[in-house]
Design a protein around this motif. Structure first.
Motif, PDB file in Angstrom:
ATOM      1  N   SER A 113      22.948  37.979  60.152  1.00 46.99           N
ATOM      2  CA  SER A 113      23.727  38.335  61.329  1.00 46.99           C
ATOM      3  C   SER A 113      23.350  39.713  61.849  1.00 46.99           C
ATOM      4  O   SER A 113      23.236  40.672  61.090  1.00 46.99           O
ATOM      5  N   ARG A 149      31.727  40.678  62.169  1.00 47.63           N
ATOM      6  CA  ARG A 149      31.413  39.538  61.307  1.00 47.63           C
ATOM      7  C   ARG A 149      32.512  39.318  60.269  1.00 47.63           C
ATOM      8  O   ARG A 149      32.864  38.191  59.965  1.00 47.63           O
ATOM      9  N   HIS A 168      33.620  32.503  59.600  1.00 49.87           N
ATOM     10  CA  HIS A 168      32.796  32.883  58.448  1.00 49.87           C
ATOM     11  C   HIS A 168      33.639  33.350  57.275  1.00 49.87           C
ATOM     12  O   HIS A 168      33.379  32.991  56.135  1.00 49.87           O
TER      13      HIS A 168
END
Length: 260
Positions: free
Chosen positions: A155, A162, A168
């Motif tokens: 990423s 994130r 995720h």
DNA sequence: ATTGTGGCCTGCCCGC
DNA sequence: TGCGGGCAGGCCACAA
């Protein structure tokens, strides 16, 4: 801001709603019902049945019905769970302590006279039958090192963005993420995929200990950075003026001297 | 797929 | 004393 810790308190409170036959459902706010869920479907699925399990994935609370359907509750920023007039948390930052009856967006009355209520002044939460559980990433409270690695791998997004991406890793919100990164001495703006193994392990360690400790202390707002998380605030460790930025669309506080 | 942006909702707080 | 604007953030739609 209920984040994963507050939803965990709600899950524990929700045990009190198990195995109590449901007599009626009140869903006066259609906007609060998500997906193809409407008041008629809720009544059809819930009335006459009972909740048999209380689960949580990230910030999503799931109450399983005996019939196999799951009732999903999302609390947004100001949602509070009440059962039989007890609340799952003492105090919610940014949520009013008022108990305005107009703020009850959804409630379930049990045959024994008790009631489960969702109170949400700002209507950012919601209720949905069988919400898509598979769209959520690994639960932050039980996140393994391997899960963190795979969540960050490749990423180029800012580390903070994130970590808060529920697809995720499920459960981390703005306050917890700032606290974790401050403790781990990591710059929230660092590209997520560029952490080496040693740094990533440090992050994992602080993520776990921060969640454990704040769960013990009483919630997302009990972090050590919290007192300084305001304009003009300074780092509680080194005294440097904190940096205030928008990262991942969220107001972000970090120590420019320590977080690298 | 990934990443970034804007909008939703509305109570509260600050400055005038 | 009242008023207006900015702010809070979880989540989703949308764009590139």
């Amino acid at each position: 801001m209920p984040e994963i810790l507050e939803i965990e308190y709600y899950r524990r409170l929700a045990h009190r709603s198990l195995d109590r036959p449901i007599a009626s459902v009140s869903a006066p706010d259609a906007w609060y019902l998500k997906g193809d869920t409407d008041a008629a479907r809720l009544t059809g699925e819930l009335v006459g049945d009972s909740f048999v399990a209380a689960r949580r994935i990230g910030k999503l609370l799931l109450l399983d019905l005996g019939g196999g359907v799951a009732l999903g509750l999302r609390f947004g920023m100001t949602g509070v769970l009440e059962i039989d007039d007890d609340e799952g948390v003492d105090q919610l930052r940014y949520a009013s302590a008022r108990r305005d009856p107009e703020w009850v967006r959804f409630s379930v009355r049990f045959g024994d006279g008790g009631e489960l209520r969702m109170r949400d002044a700002r209507r950012l939460g919601g209720v949905e039958l069988d919400p898509a559980e598979d769209r959520l990433g690994a639960d932050a409270l039980s996140l393994t090192g391997a899960q963190l690695r795979s969540a960050l791998a490749g990423s180029r997004a800012p580390l903070k963005a994130r970590l808060m991406d529920q697809h995720h890793i499920a459960g981390l919100g703005n306050l917890l993420t700032d606290e974790i990164l401050w403790r781990a001495r990591l710059d929230p703006a660092r590209p997520a995929g560029e952490l080496d193994a040693t740094t990533r392990r440090r992050l994992h360690r602080h993520l776990c200990t921060t969640l454990d400790q704040l769960l013990e202390r009483g919630g997302s707002h009990t972090g050590d950075l919290m007192v300084a998380r305001e304009r003009g605030g300074s780092c509680p460790r080194c005294g440097s003026a904190l940096l205030r930025r928008t990262i991942g669309g969220r107001t972000t506080y970090s120590c420019p001297a320590e977080q690298r």
